[in-house]
Structures are given as C-alpha cells and as structure tokens.
Design an enzyme around this catalytic site. Structure first.
Site, PDB file in Angstrom:
ATOM      1  N   ASP A   1     -45.132  34.611 -56.186  1.00  0.00           N
ATOM      2  CA  ASP A   1     -44.944  33.109 -57.112  1.00  0.00           C
ATOM      3  C   ASP A   1     -45.480  32.075 -56.047  1.00  0.00           C
ATOM      4  OD1 ASP A   1     -45.383  30.973 -58.781  1.00  0.00           O
ATOM      5  OD2 ASP A   1     -43.141  31.336 -59.753  1.00  0.00           O
TER       6      ASP A   1
HETATM    7  C1  BGC Z   1     -45.829  28.894 -60.899  1.00  0.00           C
HETATM    8  C2  BGC Z   1     -46.195  29.973 -61.501  1.00  0.00           C
HETATM    9  C3  BGC Z   1     -47.694  29.410 -61.752  1.00  0.00           C
HETATM   10  C4  BGC Z   1     -48.157  28.675 -59.701  1.00  0.00           C
HETATM   11  C5  BGC Z   1     -49.400  28.536 -59.730  1.00  0.00           C
HETATM   12  C6  BGC Z   1     -45.696  27.867 -60.032  1.00  0.00           C
HETATM   13  O1  BGC Z   1     -44.938  26.849 -59.263  1.00  0.00           O
HETATM   14  O2  BGC Z   1     -43.839  29.230 -61.231  1.00  0.00           O
HETATM   15  O3  BGC Z   1     -45.957  30.426 -62.957  1.00  0.00           O
HETATM   16  O4  BGC Z   1     -48.222  30.385 -62.087  1.00  0.00           O
HETATM   17  O5  BGC Z   1     -47.139  27.790 -60.035  1.00  0.00           O
HETATM   18  O6  BGC Z   1     -49.381  27.042 -60.943  1.00  0.00           O
END
Ligand code: BGC
Length: 746
Positions: free
Chosen positions: A273
C-alpha cells in the site's frame, strides 16, 4: 496522450504473422528474444528476461518511479507498469510526482456503485458485469493494474472504509470477488486485491498492530483473499498498512509468504500500500515485490522525487552489492513483477477497452438498482403510485455529488445523476410534480485532491428554519422522500479516519422525526456504506438502503422508487440497534486503536455474534424486501447422509406469490449440531438469486460438499469436518429461515 507500447504492438504483429502465415505460405520462424515471444511460456519469458537484466535494472523494477508507475527496462523493451485506483472507477490522472491533478481533459469516467452495493446484489452475474465494465475503462485508460477490489471484512460499523468492501461474511465476499477479478483481467488489467490483510479500521491504519486467533484469521478474514487468488486468479495483491503480530504486513513473511505463496500458491506480485514499507532488510526477506508511495501518506502528502531513497531502491542496491542481502530474494521479486508485466502491459492479446460507453452506464444503473435494499415497507407504501400528484424530496444527499471524496476511490466523472434529478425525471413521466427542500446542512465542501464538483451547497438558514420549511412543505405532499445518510467527508465514509459514532450526523434525526409527524407517507432513503442507528425506525413506514451508487445513482434509485425495478438487494452486513450490540464494541471499545490490538470476538463477527448472544439486530444480515412475496416449500435432500469427500444436493421450491415479477436471494446456512470446538449457530454456505414471474415456482438447487461443513482447527492447522448431524437452513435472510433439512456426515 495515452501511452503507446511499441514493443507490445510489434510483438502482436509478429505473433499474428507467425500464426496466420501471412508472410508467405510457410509459417515464419520467430527468431526474436524469448521474453518477447507471446508464444513462449510465461516462465520461459520471465527467465529469459531476468537473465538479461543488470542488478541495477532489477532493483529499479521493485520500486516506483512515479506516484503510480514502476519502470520496466527501457533498454530491453520491457514495459512500465501503470497502476490506478480504485475499486469503483478509474482515478483521474495525477502529476508524475505529485498528488495534484494532471489536468487532463480525457480522464473522466463512469463511477460504478460502491462495492457494498455490489455485494448487496448477491448476484455473481452483477459482479462479472462490474469487473468487465470497469476493466474496459481501465484498459482504455491504458492502466495495467487496478488497485482493487477490496475484501476486508466489515468488523465494525465505524470503519470509515467499509463502503469499499463487500461486507461481514467471508463466504459472500469470496463468491462476489471471484467473477469481478475474472472479468476484469480478461482486459489484460490485473486486479490488485486489497488490503491484505486485517485492515479493518482506518484512523491508525499505519500503526495498529492486529492480533487474533488463527481460527478467526482463517475462517473470517482470509477466505475472500484466498478465493481471489485461487479461483479468481488475481495477478496482484496489495499488502496492508497495519502490523500483524508485531510485523508490518508490507514487510512480513507470515501473511505475504507463508500463507499467500506457500499455502495458496500465489504466483503474482505483492504490491505495497502507498507508503506501507518501513525497512530495507525485512522487506528484502519478506513477501513484498513492489514498493509504492514511500514518504507519502498514501493519499495527499508526498516528498518530492524520493524514489531513489525508497527502501527497495538505493539502500537495497548498496546492501546487495556488498553481499549483505542476497540477490536470490531480489530475483524472486523481479520474477513476480515480470510475470505481472507480461500478463498486463506486455499482453499482446488484450482488447482495446472503452470509456463512458452506454453499456457502462447501463451496467452501473443495473448493478445499482439490484443492490438497493428495501429495509422496510409498511402497508406497501412503495412503489410510488401512478396517481400521486406531488412528491416532496428533502435532504442534502438528494443533491450532493458523492463521487468526489472518500479518499483514494474519489473520481472525476463524466456525469453523475443525483437522486433528485433521477426522481424528477421519472416522476415527470407520470405527471407528478416534485419539490425539493434542503432539510439539513451537512458537508458543503465539494472538492477532493483537486477535483471539484462545482456545486454550491452553501446555506445560511438555521437547522430550525430548515426543519420548519420541510414540515410546511411536507403537509400537502402525497409522498415525502428524505434522502440522507452519510457522505464522503472525514469521519464518515472516508479513508484515513473512522466514524465517531453509529448515529446519523447533522440534524438528520430531528428532520426525520419532524417529517414523520407531518406526513405518514414518509420514505427514508439512506446513502451510506455503513450501518446507522435509526431511533425513528418505528415511525417511518418505508426505508431504503441505497449505498453510493455512482454515476447513475439517481436513475437507479428512481427505478426502485417507482417500481420499474423490483428491489432484490440484501444486506451484506448486520445493522445493529446500538453500537455496543456489535461484537467489536461489546465491551464498550471505541475506535480507533493505536498499537497492539486483539480481536477478542474471534470468529463471532457480524451475524455469528448476534446469533450467539441472542441479540436482535435492527436489520439482519441477508435482510431485504421486495414488492412481491415469496413462499418457500419444504427443502429436500438428495440423501440423508454425506460421505467424507462426498457431496449432496438440497432442493427448495420457491414461489412468487405476489402480483409482480421479482427476484429472491435464497440463502443457505449450515448449522453443526455438535463439534469439539465451539461453532457459530449458522454460517452462510450458499446463495442463489432467482427471478420469478408472478405466480411462478422454481426449484432452487444447491450442491454442497464437505468443505461447507469444515471449521479451522488452529492446533492442527487444518480444516476439519466432524462426522455427525448437520442442518441446512434455507431462507430469505439470516433471521428469516423458511425451511430446513438435516443429514449426517458419515
Ligand atoms: C490506499 C490504497 C490506494 C493507494 C493508492 C492508499 O492510501 O490505502 O487503497 O490504492 O493509497 O492511492
């Protein structure tokens, strides 16, 4: 300009030439490199590619080069990999190294209903349609990896991100996630199933250290991920921010190596993530393959040009060069990333996709309509009768755009039909006049990450004035439709924060009570991805749970309100009467948790808990009404016994006993009479949605095998089925069982 992948195009032309024989009467001989040969096996291509790469090129491949991309190997023609959020539509383009909007004018998309709405359809075909449609949009936007779908279990109604997931039950989310992935990936776009695992609350998602017993892990929190990998064939997985048993999941070996690879045989890539990686050494040994978003908060904040400082960038290279860290671990990661690139960016057989097509809008509307749940409908108040003259619509959510906000799933849409617009357009067809009043003021903001709705929701009147106006207007209306609920601002349905309480925010409870007193034909339509408390439930005849429905929200809502679509959605999670009824808050715990945190309720999540403690929910898991009625006949078994390793069939006749066609979700729960470990009173192990004309009967058949009877014995680390008596409970909701049948497992 969208990216043109010359290598892929050339390989495609070459492959076509070889197999069509168009270069001459003899099949041409392919003498290019193996890694570019689409006819070679995936493993051959990966091994050939890796054998040509320098150490520096390998290291470059395991971390990001921009906010949403990682490099391939330009020298070798190995493509870059482009990721995009999120589960409900394709995110607008941001700048290379900033979260700000890139300002493109060709990146507006269709917003599909939120995943809670999809889960509420209880219809695998809707999931397939969703995956196909969003996959085509991702493909058209030249994306290789879609960061979604999400299947974290709905453990608490306060989790700000529940709207992006598929509810509280492992079986339902597992069945629903598989068709989404299969259809999405037919577009040459990988699913990146998130957030693996145990990311069940938001506020301290970067620091919570979750612990739970292995039985709960395997029975409740992992099955949907396992199905995504083994049945959906997901090409990538996103490791979650949180810690599990003391290790960051992005750098751990237990979840991302032992379970994901060794137990489930996953051969795709694990992507962090955004900002989830915290070390070089652990991450080098761990199961993660691709580092994204380091030095960012994953949402809006990000250090400039930090890529070389990523944990798997220069610091990793240094330790590899000095021999402190083994190249073999790096090679494993590179192989996984290469597999992902070859399956997506370098996939020469993929279709071209489409953006904002009529078929996509139709899909969004259909899924939305099927996902709406009719919670209550006293005296058949709904659907709206044709002879009505005047409808009053009240509430901010009737006009507020909901596709902007909520975190990384926020979108820039080509169009969004609001509930008010949908109701107005449909009512006009029957000559019904529609009036709108605000009722309450919630969140008047209308921008997220640089995308603005352009709506002016400012309002200067007091709450009392707004209520007085609503009551005044309600007096003469044939129907009053209150559209409220939550929204996508902080501490509501929004990433990065959790809700403070189960209550409806702002002055909505007062507005609803006042409207109920003013007009007995009150319909409450709730826009949310979470359960809310309903102190007024007895005084409101009709209640709809309508989720976040995306671009076609208003159309889908009007379809159901006016009876063009007969509601058939069922709740994918329990609505508790009060917060302390729900298992995560039984001992008065609030959210959110920083540091070590143990899931005390174990396997008793959702309806399993309500059954166990004999707590009456506000609305039960699986509940949802229709404009028609269904009667169940007696369930019949193909045999009174199941042999170990065998299966049996259960058949139940279901009749549409009302006057209009409709669809019923027949739910099958298994109950184990006796076992050496405590078991929930019942567990969902099958469901079928059946469409019936008025008066029609269908035999709904389920085939059950031994796996439906098993529980996880953590001491043995094994799924166990115990001989003895089992009962199959069939019904219309978890609290509305209509027929049952028992058999013995020999
Ligand atoms: C989120 C993810 C997301 C990623 C990219 C993170 O803050 O938890 O679900 O895909 O950002 O935007």
């Amino acid at each position: 300009m969208y990216r043109l992948n010359l290598t892929a195009i050339l390989s495609a032309i070459l492959a076509a030439a070889i197999f069509s024989g168009c270069c001459g009467s003899q099949a041409a001989h392919y003498d290019g490199p193996v890694y570019l040969n689409p006819q070679a096996s995936l493993d051959e291509r990966v091994e050939d590619a890796i054998s040509r790469m320098t150490l520096e090129e390998k290291v470059a491949m395991v971390h990001a080069q921009s906010k949403f991309s990682s490099p391939g190997v330009a020298r070798l023609g190995i493509s870059e990999l482009w990721c995009t959020d999120g589960p409900h539509g394709i995110r607008p383009e941001v700048l290379w190294d900033e979260w700000e909007q890139a300002g493109w004018t060709n990146d507006s998309v269709v917003a599909y209903p939120a995943l809670t709405a999809l889960a509420a359809t209880w219809n695998r075909d809707m999931s397939a349609l969703y995956g196909k449609s969003i996959g085509e949009e991702a493909r058209y936007r030249e994306k290789d990896v879609l960061l979604g779908p999400g299947v974290n279990i709905y453990r608490t109604p306060l989790n700000g991100r529940n709207f992006e997931y598929m509810g509280e039950d492992p079986y339902l989310s597992a069945r629903m996630v598989v068709p989404y992935i299969q259809e999405l990936q037919k577009n040459g776009v990988a699913a990146c199933v998130k957030h693996f695992a145990l990311n069940n609350e938001e506020a301290y998602r970067h620091t919570i250290d979750v612990d739970l017993d292995d039985r709960a892990l395997y029975e409740i929190y992992l099955p949907a991920f396992k199905a995504a990998v083994q049945e959906g064939g997901a090409w990538s997985i996103m490791s979650s921010y949180n810690l599990y048993k003391g290790s960051w999941v992005c750098s751990d070996t237990l979840l991302t190596k032992k379970i994901l690879r060794d137990e489930w045989g996953f051969d795709g890539a694990v992507i962090s993530d955004w900002g989830g990686v915290h070390s070089t050494d652990e991450t080098a040994h761990g199961g993660l393959d691709l580092e994204f978003g380091t030095w960012t908060d994953g949402l809006t904040m990000g250090a400039t040009k930090a890529y070389d400082n990523y944990y798997l960038a220069a610091p990793y290279l240094k330790k590899l060069r000095s021999g402190e860290l083994p190249v073999a671990d790096l090679d494993t990661k590179v192989r996984n990333v290469l597999r992902l690139i070859i399956r997506t960016a370098m996939n020469t057989g993929k279709p071209f996709g489409a953006l904002c097509s009529e078929a996509h809008y139709a899909a969004a509307r259909r899924i939305g309509g099927e996902g709406i749940v009719l919670l209550k409908n006293d005296s058949a108040l709904l659907p709206v009768k044709k002879d009505a003259k005047r409808i009053l619509v009240v509430g901010e959510n009737a006009v507020k755009m909901m596709t902007v906000g909520g975190g990384s799933s926020s979108l820039k849409v080509e169009r969004e039909i609001s509930p008010l617009e949908g109701i107005r357009a449909r009512a006009a067809k029957d000559g019904i006049e529609v009036k709108y009043v605000r009722g309450y003021v919630g969140d008047v903001g209308g921008s997220y990450n640089g995308v603005t709705t352009g709506q002016d929701l400012s309002e200067s009147r007091s709450a009392a004035e707004l209520i007085a106006e609503a009551v005044r207007e309600a007096a003469g209306a044939d129907y009053v439709i209150f559209v409220g609920g939550l929204n996508k601002s902080d501490h509501q349905d929004c990433e990065g924060a959790d809700r403070y309480s189960l209550s409806l925010p702002y002055s909505q409870n007062e507005v609803i009570e006042a409207l109920a007193a003013a007009n007995e034909n009150l319909i409450v339509s709730l826009v949310s991805g979470n359960a809310v408390a309903m102190p007024w439930v007895e005084r409101v005849p009709s209640i709809l749970q309508t989720w976040y429905l995306g671009s076609e929200a208003g159309e889908a809502l009007a379809d159901v309100l006016f009876g063009d679509v007969n509601p058939s959605g069922k709740l994918p999670f329990t609505f508790p009467k009060r917060l302390t009824d729900s298992p995560a808050h039984a001992e008065g715990d609030s959210l959110s948790h920083n540091g070590k945190y143990f899931y005390k309720e174990g396997i008793y999540v959702g309806y399993r808990w309500f059954d166990e403690k004999d707590i009456e929910p506000l609305f039960a898991f699986g509940h949802g009404l229709s404009y028609t009625t269904f009667e169940y006949g007696q369930a019949r078994l193909s045999s009174s016994a199941m042999k170990k390793g065998g299966s049996l069939k259960v058949t139940v006749p279901v009749t549409n006993t009302g006057a209009v066609p409709g669809a019923e979700v027949v739910q099958l729960y298994v109950s184990d009479a006796e076992s050496y470990l405590p078991r929930p009173k019942k567990e969902l192990k099958g469901f079928e949605k059946v469409y019936l004309e008025a008066g029609e009967t269908a035999n709904v058949v389920f085939t059950l095998d031994e796996s439906a009877l098993k529980f996880f014995d953590a001491d043995l680390h094994e799924w166990v089925s115990e001989p003895g008596e089992f009962t199959l409970l069939l019904g219309s909701a978890s609290d509305d069982i209509r027929t049952c049948a028992s058999f013995t497992l020999k």
